[in-house]
Design a protein around this motif. Structure first.
Motif, PDB file in Angstrom:
ATOM      1  N   GLY A  43       6.505  -0.614 -30.982  1.00  0.00           N
ATOM      2  CA  GLY A  43       6.248   0.583 -31.785  1.00  0.00           C
ATOM      3  C   GLY A  43       4.832   0.730 -32.299  1.00  0.00           C
ATOM      4  N   GLY A  44       3.876   0.170 -31.582  1.00  0.00           N
ATOM      5  CA  GLY A  44       2.478   0.346 -31.983  1.00  0.00           C
ATOM      6  C   GLY A  44       1.944   1.704 -31.566  1.00  0.00           C
ATOM      7  N   GLU A  45       0.642   1.872 -31.696  1.00  0.00           N
ATOM      8  CA  GLU A  45       0.061   3.172 -31.361  1.00  0.00           C
ATOM      9  C   GLU A  45       0.285   3.525 -29.888  1.00  0.00           C
ATOM     10  OE1 GLU A  45      -4.093   3.693 -32.184  1.00  0.00           O
ATOM     11  OE2 GLU A  45      -3.920   5.865 -32.015  1.00  0.00           O
ATOM     12  N   LYS A  46       0.130   2.517 -29.032  1.00  0.00           N
ATOM     13  CA  LYS A  46       0.317   2.743 -27.585  1.00  0.00           C
ATOM     14  C   LYS A  46       1.720   3.272 -27.295  1.00  0.00           C
ATOM     15  CE  LYS A  46      -2.317  -0.423 -24.708  1.00  0.00           C
ATOM     16  NZ  LYS A  46      -2.223  -1.615 -23.851  1.00  0.00           N
ATOM     17  N   GLU A  47       2.696   2.599 -27.886  1.00  0.00           N
ATOM     18  CA  GLU A  47       4.087   2.975 -27.610  1.00  0.00           C
ATOM     19  C   GLU A  47       4.419   4.328 -28.242  1.00  0.00           C
ATOM     20  OE1 GLU A  47       3.210  -0.070 -28.846  1.00  0.00           O
ATOM     21  OE2 GLU A  47       3.396  -1.193 -26.981  1.00  0.00           O
ATOM     22  N   ALA A  48       3.788   4.613 -29.400  1.00  0.00           N
ATOM     23  CA  ALA A  48       4.009   5.913 -30.043  1.00  0.00           C
ATOM     24  C   ALA A  48       3.456   7.020 -29.148  1.00  0.00           C
ATOM     25  CB  ALA A  48       3.347   5.935 -31.412  1.00  0.00           C
ATOM     26  N   GLU A  49       2.291   6.766 -28.557  1.00  0.00           N
ATOM     27  CA  GLU A  49       1.692   7.781 -27.688  1.00  0.00           C
ATOM     28  C   GLU A  49       2.544   7.988 -26.429  1.00  0.00           C
ATOM     29  OE1 GLU A  49      -2.329   6.968 -26.403  1.00  0.00           O
ATOM     30  OE2 GLU A  49      -2.681   9.077 -25.926  1.00  0.00           O
ATOM     31  N   ILE A  50       3.104   6.898 -25.923  1.00  0.00           N
ATOM     32  CA  ILE A  50       3.963   7.002 -24.735  1.00  0.00           C
ATOM     33  C   ILE A  50       5.209   7.835 -25.059  1.00  0.00           C
ATOM     34  CG2 ILE A  50       5.520   5.668 -23.217  1.00  0.00           C
ATOM     35  CD1 ILE A  50       3.329   3.492 -23.161  1.00  0.00           C
ATOM     36  N   GLY A  69      11.925  23.570 -20.530  1.00  0.00           N
ATOM     37  CA  GLY A  69      11.471  24.897 -20.926  1.00  0.00           C
ATOM     38  C   GLY A  69      11.584  25.147 -22.424  1.00  0.00           C
ATOM     39  N   ARG A  70      11.546  24.054 -23.214  1.00  0.00           N
ATOM     40  CA  ARG A  70      11.589  24.192 -24.672  1.00  0.00           C
ATOM     41  C   ARG A  70      10.170  24.117 -25.199  1.00  0.00           C
ATOM     42  NH1 ARG A  70      13.162  19.556 -26.810  1.00  0.00           N
ATOM     43  NH2 ARG A  70      13.606  18.490 -24.873  1.00  0.00           N
ATOM     44  N   THR A  71       9.971  24.707 -26.397  1.00  0.00           N
ATOM     45  CA  THR A  71       8.666  24.496 -27.015  1.00  0.00           C
ATOM     46  C   THR A  71       8.801  23.322 -27.975  1.00  0.00           C
ATOM     47  OG1 THR A  71       9.254  26.173 -28.626  1.00  0.00           O
ATOM     48  CG2 THR A  71       7.742  26.850 -26.877  1.00  0.00           C
ATOM     49  N   LEU A  72       7.891  22.399 -27.862  1.00  0.00           N
ATOM     50  CA  LEU A  72       7.902  21.239 -28.748  1.00  0.00           C
ATOM     51  C   LEU A  72       6.463  20.899 -29.090  1.00  0.00           C
ATOM     52  CD1 LEU A  72       9.566  18.879 -30.066  1.00  0.00           C
ATOM     53  CD2 LEU A  72       9.023  17.565 -28.040  1.00  0.00           C
ATOM     54  N   ASP A  73       6.183  20.924 -30.377  1.00  0.00           N
ATOM     55  CA  ASP A  73       4.869  20.522 -30.858  1.00  0.00           C
ATOM     56  C   ASP A  73       5.008  19.055 -31.253  1.00  0.00           C
ATOM     57  OD1 ASP A  73       2.582  19.992 -32.248  1.00  0.00           O
ATOM     58  OD2 ASP A  73       2.772  21.653 -33.676  1.00  0.00           O
ATOM     59  N   VAL A  74       4.484  18.188 -30.415  1.00  0.00           N
ATOM     60  CA  VAL A  74       4.647  16.759 -30.687  1.00  0.00           C
ATOM     61  C   VAL A  74       3.290  16.065 -30.672  1.00  0.00           C
ATOM     62  CG1 VAL A  74       5.187  16.224 -28.258  1.00  0.00           C
ATOM     63  CG2 VAL A  74       5.891  14.641 -30.023  1.00  0.00           C
ATOM     64  N   ASP A  75       3.103  15.177 -31.628  1.00  0.00           N
ATOM     65  CA  ASP A  75       1.878  14.384 -31.669  1.00  0.00           C
ATOM     66  C   ASP A  75       2.264  12.990 -32.157  1.00  0.00           C
ATOM     67  OD1 ASP A  75      -0.720  13.677 -31.397  1.00  0.00           O
ATOM     68  OD2 ASP A  75      -1.518  15.082 -32.864  1.00  0.00           O
ATOM     69  N   HIS A  76       1.303  12.091 -32.149  1.00  0.00           N
ATOM     70  CA  HIS A  76       1.603  10.733 -32.611  1.00  0.00           C
ATOM     71  C   HIS A  76       0.533  10.255 -33.579  1.00  0.00           C
ATOM     72  CE1 HIS A  76      -1.471   9.737 -29.696  1.00  0.00           C
ATOM     73  NE2 HIS A  76      -1.572   8.557 -30.282  1.00  0.00           N
ATOM     74  N   ILE A  77       0.921   9.299 -34.386  1.00  0.00           N
ATOM     75  CA  ILE A  77      -0.026   8.656 -35.308  1.00  0.00           C
ATOM     76  C   ILE A  77       0.485   7.238 -35.528  1.00  0.00           C
ATOM     77  CG2 ILE A  77       1.115   9.287 -37.511  1.00  0.00           C
ATOM     78  CD1 ILE A  77      -1.867   9.882 -38.473  1.00  0.00           C
ATOM     79  N   SER A  78      -0.372   6.407 -36.059  1.00  0.00           N
ATOM     80  CA  SER A  78       0.068   5.054 -36.313  1.00  0.00           C
ATOM     81  C   SER A  78      -0.489   4.578 -37.653  1.00  0.00           C
ATOM     82  CB  SER A  78      -0.415   4.162 -35.174  1.00  0.00           C
ATOM     83  OG  SER A  78       0.271   2.961 -35.201  1.00  0.00           O
ATOM     84  N   ALA A  79       0.375   3.955 -38.445  1.00  0.00           N
ATOM     85  CA  ALA A  79      -0.062   3.414 -39.737  1.00  0.00           C
ATOM     86  C   ALA A  79      -0.362   1.932 -39.550  1.00  0.00           C
ATOM     87  CB  ALA A  79       1.042   3.582 -40.772  1.00  0.00           C
TER      88      ALA A  79
END
Lengths: 227, 177
Positions: free
Chosen positions: A37-44, A57-67
């Motif tokens: 669950g690090g930044e790499k895995e969050a981005e994946i 065909g759905r709209t999804l606004d998705v991004d990642h961050i890591s603490a």
């Protein structure tokens, strides 16, 4: 360290059903070291969710961050600006991090993307084994540094039992792997150390109230409290 | 019984059993030109591509090559980002196994490609859209052959579902004007 495994993608999709704005939140401590669950895995995971949404065909606004650590207020504050932009956060931290996130951002829907499974050590690269049960009353001093609580299938304090054969436990692990008998290991170690007298002592039942069977535990260090 | 010709042809025609399985499923759209991203190792595939050019070998213009110092640099996210951006297929081309300039980079790349295939399956996308190939810098003809084979494979699979979804709203925008 605390180890965790990612939930199946299908389960994650179910949790996120109908959600249109999602932040995947990784944690750079234990779950990053166990490659879950690090930044790499969050981005994946964010990329997977984005691809799946496009396919459907759905709209999804998705991004990642890591603490740096999702289980501490200070590090949650550091990612607050980003978190504030999303109504739904799917956390890849351990159960502690997920709960801290949910508590710090009460108005957000915080969901788990991983299953936290144990306190383990990397036995070799990419293999982790359980080493501590966090029982709150450590016996390693009299067991040659081998924990009978998590490494003995029965958590025996006086062993071995009749199920120990050729150094192996009669029980096999969840993946059918053989489990070395913890008490055989303890015997061998204590004999090698010349401390076999310890084996003749009967250890009385443990005070399990110090483990999680006594309710949620709190630790306070008075000397370290701010003045 | 396998006669001599089939046994001899087997290593070359790695893709043929699959193509036999795939073909009846859907007809190939003659207008579909796939966009394919290749992550090529500096020491082998990139040099092999150069050689293919010098040898004036023909290979499809569908491939876009990104040079890596070693395929060991390839991350899972690179493959996913390419697909997310609308690539129809992505492959890594690394050195022959045992001949990596950095010893094991190509073996790591293969593992990552295999893992990405699993992720694609989870997402409901054809795992064949990602692949790992091995070649040496002297393999100009093999580079062209792999480019041809992979392009054919993607043509059979059709456009990436991501790309199709992307195109749909664009078409809507275009019509009212």
């Amino acid at each position: 360290m605390i180890t965790a495994e990612r939930k199946p993608f299908e389960e994650i999709l179910e949790l996120l059903e109908g959600k249109e704005k999602v932040l995947v939140a990784g944690c750079e401590t234990c779950v990053a070291v166990c490659l879950t669950g690090g930044e790499k895995e969050a981005e994946i995971l964010a990329a997977e969710l984005s691809i799946k949404a496009k396919e459907d065909g759905r709209t999804l606004d998705v991004d990642h961050i890591s603490a740096i650590r999702q289980c501490e207020w200070e590090y949650l504050d550091a990612i607050a600006e980003k978190v504030e932009q999303y109504p739904v956060v799917i956390s890849m931290a351990c159960g502690i991090g997920i709960q801290s996130m949910a508590e710090r951002f009460p108005e957000k829907l915080v969901l788990p993307a991983v299953n936290t499974n144990m306190l383990g050590m990397p036995q070799e690269h990419a293999v982790w084994i359980e080493r501590c049960g966090a029982c709150g009353d450590c016996v390693l001093g009299v067991t040659g540094g081998i924990c009978p609580i998590v490494r003995c299938s029965k958590s025996l304090l006086n062993g071995p039992c009749g199920g120990s054969h050729d150094g192996l436990c009669e029980v096999t692990g969840p993946n059918k792997e053989e489990i070395p008998c913890a008490w055989q290991l303890i015997h061998d170690k204590l004999i090698a150390q010349g401390r076999q007298d310890l084996l003749m002592k009967v250890t009385p039942p443990k005070d399990w109230s110090k483990s999680n069977s006594g309710g949620p535990r709190t630790m306070v260090k008075e000397e370290a409290k701010p003045v | 019984m396998a006669d001599e010709t089939t046994t001899a042809a087997a290593p070359e025609a790695v893709e043929s059993p699959e193509s036999a399985n795939e073909e009846p499923q859907k007809p190939i759209d003659p207008d579909f030109e796939p966009e394919i991203i290749v992550f090529g190792c500096h020491y082998c595939a990139y040099a092999a591509a150069d050689l293919a050019g010098s040898m004036r070998l023909q290979y499809p213009t569908n491939i876009r090559m990104i040079k890596l110092p070693c395929t060991g640099k390839l991350e899972i996210i690179h493959l996913l980002k390419a697909l997310e951006a609308g690539a129809d297929g992505v492959y890594a081309a690394g050195c022959l196994e045992g001949e990596c300039h950095y010893l094991k980079g190509n073996l790591w790349a293969r593992k990552r490609v295999e893992y990405t295939k699993k992720l694609l399956e989870e997402m409901g996308m054809e795992p064949e859209r990602v692949e790992m190939f091995n070649m040496s810098s002297a393999d100009g003809p093999l580079f062209a052959q792999r480019a041809n084979e992979f392009t054919e494979r993607i043509k059979r699979l059709g456009p990436s579902p991501v790309k199709q979804a992307k195109k749909a709203p664009a078409a809507k925008e275009g019509t009212p004007a």
